[in-house]
Design an enzyme around this catalytic site. Structure first.
Site, PDB file in Angstrom:
ATOM      1  N   HIS A 311       0.866  -1.183   0.000  1.00 28.39           N
ATOM      2  CA  HIS A 311       0.000   0.000   0.000  1.00 28.39           C
ATOM      3  C   HIS A 311       0.896   1.225   0.000  1.00 28.39           C
ATOM      4  O   HIS A 311       1.963   1.208   0.616  1.00 28.39           O
ATOM      5  CB  HIS A 311      -0.891   0.001   1.256  1.00 28.39           C
ATOM      6  CG  HIS A 311      -2.040   0.936   1.151  1.00 28.39           C
ATOM      7  ND1 HIS A 311      -1.929   2.269   1.467  1.00 28.39           N
ATOM      8  CD2 HIS A 311      -3.309   0.743   0.721  1.00 28.39           C
ATOM      9  CE1 HIS A 311      -3.092   2.850   1.251  1.00 28.39           C
ATOM     10  NE2 HIS A 311      -3.949   1.946   0.796  1.00 28.39           N
ATOM     11  N   ASP A 369      -7.873  -5.501   0.211  1.00 29.05           N
ATOM     12  CA  ASP A 369      -8.368  -6.314  -0.898  1.00 29.05           C
ATOM     13  C   ASP A 369      -7.987  -7.784  -0.803  1.00 29.05           C
ATOM     14  O   ASP A 369      -8.492  -8.600  -1.556  1.00 29.05           O
ATOM     15  CB  ASP A 369      -7.829  -5.758  -2.224  1.00 29.05           C
ATOM     16  CG  ASP A 369      -8.503  -4.456  -2.558  1.00 29.05           C
ATOM     17  OD1 ASP A 369      -9.719  -4.367  -2.319  1.00 29.05           O
ATOM     18  OD2 ASP A 369      -7.825  -3.536  -3.018  1.00 29.05           O
TER      19      ASP A 369
HETATM   20  N1  ACO Z   1       4.173  -7.428  -4.814  1.00 26.29           N
HETATM   21  C1  ACO Z   1       5.491  -7.421  -5.010  1.00 26.29           C
HETATM   22  N2  ACO Z   1       6.273  -6.353  -4.905  1.00 26.29           N
HETATM   23  C2  ACO Z   1       5.689  -5.201  -4.572  1.00 26.29           C
HETATM   24  C3  ACO Z   1       4.300  -5.118  -4.340  1.00 26.29           C
HETATM   25  C4  ACO Z   1       3.539  -6.292  -4.472  1.00 26.29           C
HETATM   26  N3  ACO Z   1       2.218  -6.281  -4.269  1.00 26.29           N
HETATM   27  N4  ACO Z   1       3.973  -3.850  -4.030  1.00 26.29           N
HETATM   28  C5  ACO Z   1       5.101  -3.163  -4.061  1.00 26.29           C
HETATM   29  N5  ACO Z   1       6.150  -3.966  -4.382  1.00 26.29           N
HETATM   30  C6  ACO Z   1       7.565  -3.615  -4.462  1.00 26.29           C
HETATM   31  C7  ACO Z   1       7.864  -2.881  -5.760  1.00 26.29           C
HETATM   32  O1  ACO Z   1       8.266  -3.757  -6.785  1.00 26.29           O
HETATM   33  C8  ACO Z   1       8.944  -1.940  -5.318  1.00 26.29           C
HETATM   34  O2  ACO Z   1      10.166  -2.667  -5.292  1.00 26.29           O
HETATM   35  P1  ACO Z   1      11.573  -1.941  -5.666  1.00 26.29           P
HETATM   36  O3  ACO Z   1      11.758  -0.882  -4.616  1.00 26.29           O
HETATM   37  O4  ACO Z   1      12.543  -3.056  -5.603  1.00 26.29           O
HETATM   38  O5  ACO Z   1      11.375  -1.370  -7.028  1.00 26.29           O
HETATM   39  C9  ACO Z   1       8.582  -1.582  -3.880  1.00 26.29           C
HETATM   40  O6  ACO Z   1       7.819  -2.693  -3.405  1.00 26.29           O
HETATM   41  C10 ACO Z   1       7.765  -0.312  -3.756  1.00 26.29           C
HETATM   42  O7  ACO Z   1       6.692  -0.417  -4.661  1.00 26.29           O
HETATM   43  P2  ACO Z   1       5.955   0.810  -5.338  1.00 26.29           P
HETATM   44  O8  ACO Z   1       5.241   0.346  -6.550  1.00 26.29           O
HETATM   45  O9  ACO Z   1       6.927   1.945  -5.484  1.00 26.29           O
HETATM   46  O10 ACO Z   1       4.953   1.193  -4.205  1.00 26.29           O
HETATM   47  P3  ACO Z   1       3.706   2.104  -4.388  1.00 26.29           P
HETATM   48  O11 ACO Z   1       3.482   2.747  -3.084  1.00 26.29           O
HETATM   49  O12 ACO Z   1       3.872   2.993  -5.572  1.00 26.29           O
HETATM   50  O13 ACO Z   1       2.548   1.066  -4.742  1.00 26.29           O
HETATM   51  C11 ACO Z   1       0.668  -0.328  -4.648  1.00 26.29           C
HETATM   52  C12 ACO Z   1       1.490   0.750  -3.929  1.00 26.29           C
HETATM   53  C13 ACO Z   1       0.251   0.179  -6.032  1.00 26.29           C
HETATM   54  C14 ACO Z   1      -0.613  -0.605  -3.849  1.00 26.29           C
HETATM   55  C15 ACO Z   1       1.518  -1.617  -4.776  1.00 26.29           C
HETATM   56  O14 ACO Z   1       1.907  -2.078  -3.504  1.00 26.29           O
HETATM   57  C16 ACO Z   1       0.798  -2.714  -5.560  1.00 26.29           C
HETATM   58  O15 ACO Z   1       0.846  -2.708  -6.787  1.00 26.29           O
HETATM   59  N6  ACO Z   1       0.138  -3.680  -4.844  1.00 26.29           N
HETATM   60  C17 ACO Z   1      -0.635  -4.702  -5.502  1.00 26.29           C
HETATM   61  C18 ACO Z   1      -1.979  -4.149  -5.949  1.00 26.29           C
HETATM   62  C19 ACO Z   1      -2.911  -3.939  -4.800  1.00 26.29           C
HETATM   63  O16 ACO Z   1      -3.106  -4.790  -3.945  1.00 26.29           O
HETATM   64  N7  ACO Z   1      -3.565  -2.762  -4.805  1.00 26.29           N
HETATM   65  C20 ACO Z   1      -4.572  -2.397  -3.786  1.00 26.29           C
HETATM   66  C21 ACO Z   1      -4.134  -1.210  -3.004  1.00 26.29           C
HETATM   67  S1  ACO Z   1      -5.242  -0.887  -1.709  1.00 26.29           S
HETATM   68  C22 ACO Z   1      -6.548  -0.134  -2.449  1.00 26.29           C
HETATM   69  O17 ACO Z   1      -6.483   0.511  -3.453  1.00 26.29           O
HETATM   70  C23 ACO Z   1      -7.818  -0.295  -1.755  1.00 26.29           C
END
Ligand code: ACO
Length: 438
Positions: A311, A369
């Site tokens: 998140h 979720d």
């Molecule tokens: N699985 C694996 N790796 C992940 C995940 C994940 N679900 N989420 C983040 N990471 C990793 C990224 O690859 C990144 O790694 P790096 O630093 O080596 O490049 C690091 O963690 C940071 O990730 P970001 O994408 O920069 O984090 P951001 O805050 O932008 O993204 C998000 C948040 C979009 C929710 C992300 O965690 C994600 O895509 N999760 C899966 C989708 C999801 O469950 N969304 C629901 C969110 S809650 C809602 O909307 C109600």
């Protein structure tokens, strides 16, 4: 703006003798925020923050999140207490009006919502314009946007009474539109709302009943649905809420703004995640395949993510996920589902991920979720309806945030700046003198 000025921060431009003193503003809780509005005027520089990870776009009294501690408060009340003791319409009153209602206020509020649950008859024909296999989010987005064409009597955004009526209309009609989008997709007749039922009960009724026979709403499932709605009601300045505020900042009408929010919510990184969680669990298929899947998620060269994990704000367990997990067990018990392979898979996946260094070091925890899809599937919702349900709940948060913005005298049109990295200024080249590409 209602934060308190609590000091200043000085920014100096290296290599010059220019510096700017920026006011520091503090809200009721949370870190101080540097007010950078004069930065460009004083130093000639903008700030760069793609994804707005370090930028407050507004001040708000509605919702507070402490992502490190896993805290979520609505108007000061912890989400755990609201989920346990409150109802969705009570929370809607709280979000919109700032306080929990007393008995009389609640009765009036409920009446205000139930008075508006029906749709204009002509709106019914809108549904026929969609293909039966259209994604219900496409239908929801289209029909909610179309409300602006039907309710001219509440479109003056500068009139508080119009804003109030529009809020009621949106909260009241969104379950009807959502349920009809579903009925349309399966070719069943639309069920009219029943104003003798509570909000969540009525939604389940419109989704599941058919005119040919009586339908009894299971009270345990109605309570679970109400709780799911509470858990999704608002979440401060997330992507869809910011979309609603940005659209609203131009003076667009509330129905158009909420349609914009619905479009933003649709993406798999946001509201589409619970649908994506179920797809992911189905693809994994068996607990024995989890280690392979986790390796793919961790592989830098793959774009696979563990859906339902991570998140932007929570760097701890999402408090809503804990309640959702508990609700999930209650619903499965009520439905007599003892061994649900998807739930077993989800529990195992969660426990493996929570012990894995990759997820620990990146502070990736289950979000709301992760379990909601399993509950909704058990309740009979098709996966395509999951995000729709999220939109039904979030409409309250969107419209509360929109109202707050409209009442804020300091609100201006939202207009981010950019770092331009394109071509410098150059002269137009007539077509015969342009380079030929092979
Ligand atoms: N699985 C694996 N790796 C992940 C995940 C994940 N679900 N989420 C983040 N990471 C990793 C990224 O690859 C990144 O790694 P790096 O630093 O080596 O490049 C690091 O963690 C940071 O990730 P970001 O994408 O920069 O984090 P951001 O805050 O932008 O993204 C998000 C948040 C979009 C929710 C992300 O965690 C994600 O895509 N999760 C899966 C989708 C999801 O469950 N969304 C629901 C969110 S809650 C809602 O909307 C109600």
């Amino acid at each position: 703006m209602s934060g308190k000025s609590t000091g200043t921060m000085t920014v100096t431009l290296d290599g010059s003798n220019k510096s700017a003193k920026l006011p520091l503003i503090t809200g009721t809780i949370g870190p101080a925020v540097a007010d950078i509005r004069k930065l460009y005027g004083e130093l000639g520089v903008f700030t760069f923050d793609p994804g707005y990870g370090a930028t407050a776009s507004c001040d708000s009294k509605i919702t507070y999140i402490d992502g490190d501690e896993g805290i979520l408060l609505h108007r000061g009340y912890p989400i755990e207490q609201l989920a346990e003791h409150s109802t969705f319409l009570e929370v809607a009153h709280l979000l919109l009006n700032g306080e929990l209602p007393n008995e009389q206020e609640l009765r009036q509020f409920q009446q205000g919502v139930t008075m508006h649950t029906m749709l204009h008859e002509q709106l019914r024909s809108f549904f026929n314009g969609f293909r039966r296999d259209a994604h219900p989010m496409a239908v929801l987005c289209g029909v909610v946007g179309a409300l602006s064409a039907f309710y001219h009597d509440s479109l003056d955004i500068n009139n508080p009474e119009h804003r109030r009526i529009s809020a009621f209309r949106l909260i009241a009609k969104i379950p009807t539109i959502a349920a009809w989008a579903y009925k349309y997709s399966i070719g069943q007749p639309f069920m009219f709302p029943r104003n003798d039922l509570r909000y969540a009960e009525n939604f389940l009724y419109m989704m599941n009943a058919v005119p040919a026979e009586p339908y009894h709403v299971n009270p345990i499932l109605a309570r679970a649905m109400d709780r799911i709605l509470i858990l999704h009601a608002d979440h401060e300045q997330n992507a869809s809420t910011s979309t609603v505020r940005l659209a609203g900042s131009t003076g667009a009408n509330p129905f158009a703004c909420i349609a914009a929010g619905i479009a933003s919510l649709w993406g798999p990184a946001h509201g589409g995640a619970n649908e994506a969680v179920l797809k992911m669990l189905a693809e994994i298929g068996h607990v024995d395949h989890i280690p392979d899947f986790i390796e793919k998620v961790k592989d830098k060269n793959s774009s696979i993510r563990l859906m339902g994990f991570g998140h932007r704000v929570y760097k701890n367990y999402d408090p809503r996920a804990k309640i959702m997990q508990q609700t999930c067990h209650e619903v499965l018990r009520e439905l007599g589902i003892k061994d649900d392979p998807l739930l077993d898979l989800a529990v195992e996946l969660e426990s493996i991920a929570l012990k894995d260094d990759y997820f620990i070091s990146k502070k990736l925890y289950p979000n709301v979720d992760f379990y909601s899809g399993i509950i909704l599937k058990a309740m009979g919702f098709p996966t395509q309806m999951f995000t729709v349900l999220f939109a039904v709940a979030r409409t309250v948060g969107w419209i509360s945030q929109w109202q707050e913005m409209m009442e804020d005298p300091s609100q201006r049109i939202g207009r981010p700046r950019q770092i331009y990295t394109g071509a410098p200024a150059r002269d137009y080249v007539p077509i015969e003198r342009r380079k030929k590409h092979n």
